[in-house]
Design a protein around this motif. Structure first.
Motif, PDB file in Angstrom:
ATOM      1  N   ASN A 179      78.024  31.070  31.836  1.00  0.00           N
ATOM      2  CA  ASN A 179      78.922  32.020  32.507  1.00  0.00           C
ATOM      3  C   ASN A 179      78.850  33.411  31.882  1.00  0.00           C
ATOM      4  O   ASN A 179      79.210  34.395  32.522  1.00  0.00           O
ATOM      5  CB  ASN A 179      80.350  31.483  32.531  1.00  0.00           C
ATOM      6  CG  ASN A 179      80.955  31.352  31.156  1.00  0.00           C
ATOM      7  OD1 ASN A 179      80.251  31.316  30.146  1.00  0.00           O
ATOM      8  ND2 ASN A 179      82.266  31.292  31.102  1.00  0.00           N
ATOM      9  N   LYS A 180      78.373  33.508  30.656  1.00  0.00           N
ATOM     10  CA  LYS A 180      78.293  34.845  30.039  1.00  0.00           C
ATOM     11  C   LYS A 180      77.222  35.695  30.725  1.00  0.00           C
ATOM     12  O   LYS A 180      77.347  36.903  30.832  1.00  0.00           O
ATOM     13  CB  LYS A 180      78.025  34.730  28.533  1.00  0.00           C
ATOM     14  CG  LYS A 180      79.103  33.992  27.769  1.00  0.00           C
ATOM     15  CD  LYS A 180      80.498  34.597  27.978  1.00  0.00           C
ATOM     16  CE  LYS A 180      81.588  33.920  27.168  1.00  0.00           C
ATOM     17  NZ  LYS A 180      82.049  32.643  27.728  1.00  0.00           N
ATOM     18  N   LYS A 186      78.923  36.883  33.847  1.00  0.00           N
ATOM     19  CA  LYS A 186      79.953  37.885  33.568  1.00  0.00           C
ATOM     20  C   LYS A 186      79.366  39.228  33.158  1.00  0.00           C
ATOM     21  O   LYS A 186      79.969  40.269  33.366  1.00  0.00           O
ATOM     22  CB  LYS A 186      80.898  37.347  32.474  1.00  0.00           C
ATOM     23  CG  LYS A 186      81.683  36.136  32.959  1.00  0.00           C
ATOM     24  CD  LYS A 186      82.458  35.458  31.856  1.00  0.00           C
ATOM     25  CE  LYS A 186      83.806  36.094  31.692  1.00  0.00           C
ATOM     26  NZ  LYS A 186      84.694  35.241  30.856  1.00  0.00           N
ATOM     27  N   ASN A 207      80.584  32.967  21.868  1.00  0.00           N
ATOM     28  CA  ASN A 207      79.449  32.920  22.806  1.00  0.00           C
ATOM     29  C   ASN A 207      79.235  34.287  23.442  1.00  0.00           C
ATOM     30  O   ASN A 207      78.103  34.671  23.753  1.00  0.00           O
ATOM     31  CB  ASN A 207      79.719  31.900  23.919  1.00  0.00           C
ATOM     32  CG  ASN A 207      79.785  30.479  23.384  1.00  0.00           C
ATOM     33  OD1 ASN A 207      79.128  30.139  22.417  1.00  0.00           O
ATOM     34  ND2 ASN A 207      80.597  29.651  24.025  1.00  0.00           N
ATOM     35  N   SER A 224      88.203  26.906  30.862  1.00  0.00           N
ATOM     36  CA  SER A 224      88.753  28.261  30.938  1.00  0.00           C
ATOM     37  C   SER A 224      89.189  28.786  29.586  1.00  0.00           C
ATOM     38  O   SER A 224      89.892  28.104  28.833  1.00  0.00           O
ATOM     39  CB  SER A 224      89.967  28.280  31.875  1.00  0.00           C
ATOM     40  OG  SER A 224      89.555  28.049  33.194  1.00  0.00           O
ATOM     41  N   GLY A 225      88.730  30.015  29.307  1.00  0.00           N
ATOM     42  CA  GLY A 225      89.187  30.727  28.112  1.00  0.00           C
ATOM     43  C   GLY A 225      90.092  31.858  28.563  1.00  0.00           C
ATOM     44  O   GLY A 225      91.314  31.795  28.467  1.00  0.00           O
ATOM     45  N   THR A 226      89.483  32.906  29.126  1.00  0.00           N
ATOM     46  CA  THR A 226      90.266  34.019  29.667  1.00  0.00           C
ATOM     47  C   THR A 226      90.624  33.809  31.142  1.00  0.00           C
ATOM     48  O   THR A 226      91.462  34.523  31.674  1.00  0.00           O
ATOM     49  CB  THR A 226      89.459  35.328  29.587  1.00  0.00           C
ATOM     50  OG1 THR A 226      88.284  35.178  30.394  1.00  0.00           O
ATOM     51  CG2 THR A 226      89.047  35.641  28.157  1.00  0.00           C
ATOM     52  N   GLY A 227      89.925  32.890  31.813  1.00  0.00           N
ATOM     53  CA  GLY A 227      90.194  32.642  33.238  1.00  0.00           C
ATOM     54  C   GLY A 227      89.295  33.407  34.194  1.00  0.00           C
ATOM     55  O   GLY A 227      89.428  33.274  35.409  1.00  0.00           O
ATOM     56  N   GLY A 228      88.362  34.176  33.666  1.00  0.00           N
ATOM     57  CA  GLY A 228      87.465  34.942  34.540  1.00  0.00           C
ATOM     58  C   GLY A 228      86.550  34.053  35.372  1.00  0.00           C
ATOM     59  O   GLY A 228      86.355  34.278  36.572  1.00  0.00           O
ATOM     60  N   THR A 229      86.007  33.040  34.733  1.00  0.00           N
ATOM     61  CA  THR A 229      85.068  32.160  35.427  1.00  0.00           C
ATOM     62  C   THR A 229      85.756  31.375  36.539  1.00  0.00           C
ATOM     63  O   THR A 229      85.275  31.325  37.676  1.00  0.00           O
ATOM     64  CB  THR A 229      84.424  31.190  34.418  1.00  0.00           C
ATOM     65  OG1 THR A 229      83.824  31.975  33.389  1.00  0.00           O
ATOM     66  CG2 THR A 229      83.377  30.316  35.079  1.00  0.00           C
ATOM     67  N   TYR A 277      84.209  24.409  24.627  1.00  0.00           N
ATOM     68  CA  TYR A 277      84.535  24.505  26.062  1.00  0.00           C
ATOM     69  C   TYR A 277      84.128  23.262  26.849  1.00  0.00           C
ATOM     70  O   TYR A 277      84.960  22.507  27.341  1.00  0.00           O
ATOM     71  CB  TYR A 277      83.839  25.731  26.678  1.00  0.00           C
ATOM     72  CG  TYR A 277      84.325  27.055  26.164  1.00  0.00           C
ATOM     73  CD1 TYR A 277      85.473  27.644  26.684  1.00  0.00           C
ATOM     74  CD2 TYR A 277      83.638  27.741  25.165  1.00  0.00           C
ATOM     75  CE1 TYR A 277      85.915  28.874  26.228  1.00  0.00           C
ATOM     76  CE2 TYR A 277      84.079  28.968  24.702  1.00  0.00           C
ATOM     77  CZ  TYR A 277      85.209  29.535  25.235  1.00  0.00           C
ATOM     78  OH  TYR A 277      85.646  30.747  24.782  1.00  0.00           O
ATOM     79  N   THR A 285      79.099  25.600  31.644  1.00  0.00           N
ATOM     80  CA  THR A 285      79.066  27.045  31.416  1.00  0.00           C
ATOM     81  C   THR A 285      78.248  27.443  30.187  1.00  0.00           C
ATOM     82  O   THR A 285      78.250  28.613  29.802  1.00  0.00           O
ATOM     83  CB  THR A 285      80.504  27.580  31.292  1.00  0.00           C
ATOM     84  OG1 THR A 285      81.274  26.625  30.543  1.00  0.00           O
ATOM     85  CG2 THR A 285      81.144  27.765  32.652  1.00  0.00           C
ATOM     86  N   GLY A 286      77.592  26.480  29.547  1.00  0.00           N
ATOM     87  CA  GLY A 286      76.742  26.828  28.410  1.00  0.00           C
ATOM     88  C   GLY A 286      77.485  26.740  27.088  1.00  0.00           C
ATOM     89  O   GLY A 286      78.196  25.782  26.824  1.00  0.00           O
ATOM     90  N   GLY A 287      77.279  27.731  26.231  1.00  0.00           N
ATOM     91  CA  GLY A 287      77.987  27.750  24.948  1.00  0.00           C
ATOM     92  C   GLY A 287      77.333  26.917  23.872  1.00  0.00           C
ATOM     93  O   GLY A 287      77.911  26.710  22.802  1.00  0.00           O
TER      94      GLY A 287
HETATM   95  C1  LIG Z   1      83.408  31.948  27.491  1.00  0.00           C
HETATM   96  C2  LIG Z   1      83.198  30.556  27.951  1.00  0.00           C
HETATM   97  C3  LIG Z   1      84.071  29.933  28.859  1.00  0.00           C
HETATM   98  C4  LIG Z   1      85.334  30.569  29.327  1.00  0.00           C
HETATM   99  O1  LIG Z   1      85.149  31.474  30.351  1.00  0.00           O
HETATM  100  P1  LIG Z   1      86.356  32.375  30.836  1.00  0.00           P
HETATM  101  O2  LIG Z   1      85.765  33.180  31.922  1.00  0.00           O
HETATM  102  O3  LIG Z   1      86.765  33.232  29.664  1.00  0.00           O
HETATM  103  O4  LIG Z   1      87.471  31.500  31.265  1.00  0.00           O
HETATM  104  C5  LIG Z   1      83.765  28.651  29.278  1.00  0.00           C
HETATM  105  N1  LIG Z   1      82.681  28.003  28.812  1.00  0.00           N
HETATM  106  C6  LIG Z   1      81.849  28.554  27.930  1.00  0.00           C
HETATM  107  C7  LIG Z   1      80.701  27.766  27.440  1.00  0.00           C
HETATM  108  C8  LIG Z   1      82.073  29.849  27.473  1.00  0.00           C
HETATM  109  O5  LIG Z   1      81.227  30.389  26.576  1.00  0.00           O
END
Ligand SMILES: *Cc1c(COP(=O)(O)O)cnc(C)c1O
Length: 300
Positions: free
Chosen positions: A30-31, A34, A59, A165-170, A245, A273-275
């Motif tokens: 997702n990075k 983004k 990440n 979800s971290g910030t909720g953008g994804t 995540y 989403t990777g990481g």
């Molecule tokens: C940053 C990240 C997220 C969270 O994404 P948000 O858009 O901040 O909610 C989820 N999964 C991974 C692997 C990330 O690196």
């Protein structure tokens, strides 16, 4: 790429993983989504430098550094924790970002809390010259726009879409681009923080919910049950999960399936989403504490 995984559930439910972790070797999942439109905007506006914020194993820091190298931006990382300055070589995330050319400024946790205030940003401009700011975690409306591209026409058949979800953008991007019959589930990895208001800034639909029971006591926190789950999932499916995540997300989805949360015949798409760059740093910490580590291709 979508990969169906075969797991025996007590219900007729299908599970498919969208392998966003395979999008790019260093700008993971997702990075990448983004950063895409932010990088286009930064270039259009004539910026040659990206500045962003993050913690020790971020990440987003790793992805921004790699994107800077690939798309010819100077990058500056404002890092939470002054003590890390002397430990760069010991920290796989910072060592990687540094090798991509990222310049660091280490600040205290107190200063980090006030990182968005104008005085601080102005002092950074005095120190570094002009730059394009990516917020912590990389979320803004251009980031959400990029995350809307995670889903495509082939994903229409799914009934549920799940992501961490971290910030909720994804999750906001997924909510915006989900097909009308689909339900989007966000699994927050932070404890005790209500993301709903942040998500409402970017979405107008009500096709979603947050599942709050799988944060494992907080951001970056793990226990042996989670590590055992990640290793078991990797052995059974060949899909590596990260501890911050996606490990928590998949643990949650599979737990909910087994508990009967999803209707019979649900066809669930889980976004990877990777990481994975974060595994090395976590394994160092786990080894130090003499706990079982996360299995990878490299340490098998
Ligand atoms: C940053 C990240 C997220 C969270 O994404 P948000 O858009 O901040 O909610 C989820 N999964 C991974 C692997 C990330 O690196």
């Amino acid at each position: 790429m979508n990969q169906e995984v075969k797991i025996n559930f007590p219900f007729d439910i299908k599970l498919t993983v969208k392998r966003e972790d395979l999008l790019h070797p260093h700008i993971s999942g997702n990075k990448f989504r983004k950063l895409k439109y932010n990088i286009i905007k930064a270039k259009q506006d004539g910026n040659s430098c990206l500045l962003t914020f993050g913690g020790a194993y971020s990440n987003h820091i790793a992805a921004t550094a790699a994107a800077g190298r690939e798309y010819n931006f100077k990058t500056i990382g404002i890092i939470r924790g002054e003590e890390l300055e002397k430990k760069i070589d010991d920290n796989p995330t910072l060592a990687f970002a540094g090798s991509c050319g990222m310049e660091f400024k280490f600040i205290t946790r107190e200063a980090y809390r006030d990182k968005s205030n104008t005085d601080f940003i102005n002092s950074l401009k005095e120190q570094f010259g002009s730059f394009y700011v990516l917020p912590e975690g990389g979320t803004n409306s251009l980031a959400v726009k990029g995350c809307e591209e995670i889903l495509n026409e082939q994903d229409k058949k799914f009934t549920h879409i799940a992501c961490a979800s971290g910030t909720g953008g994804t999750v906001s991007g997924l909510i915006n681009s989900a097909f009308p019959h689909q339900r989007v589930l966000g699994f927050p990895v932070l404890k005790g923080l209500d993301l709903s208001a942040d998500i409402h800034k970017f979405v107008e639909r009500d096709n979603w919910e947050l599942i709050t029971g799988y944060h494992f006591e907080g951001y970056g926190k793990v226990n042996e049950k989670l590590i055992a789950f990640i290793n078991d999932f990797y052995v059974k499916t060949g899909i590596p999960l990260d501890p911050v995540y996606t490990g928590k997300l998949f643990f949650g989805v599979i737990d909910l399936i087994n508990k009967g949360f999803f209707p019979e015949h649900s066809d669930i798409l889980v976004i990877h989403t990777g990481g994975l760059q974060g595994i090395a740093g976590m394994n160092k910490e786990l080894s130090r504490k003499k706990l079982p580590i996360i299995k990878t291709k490299e340490n098998a």
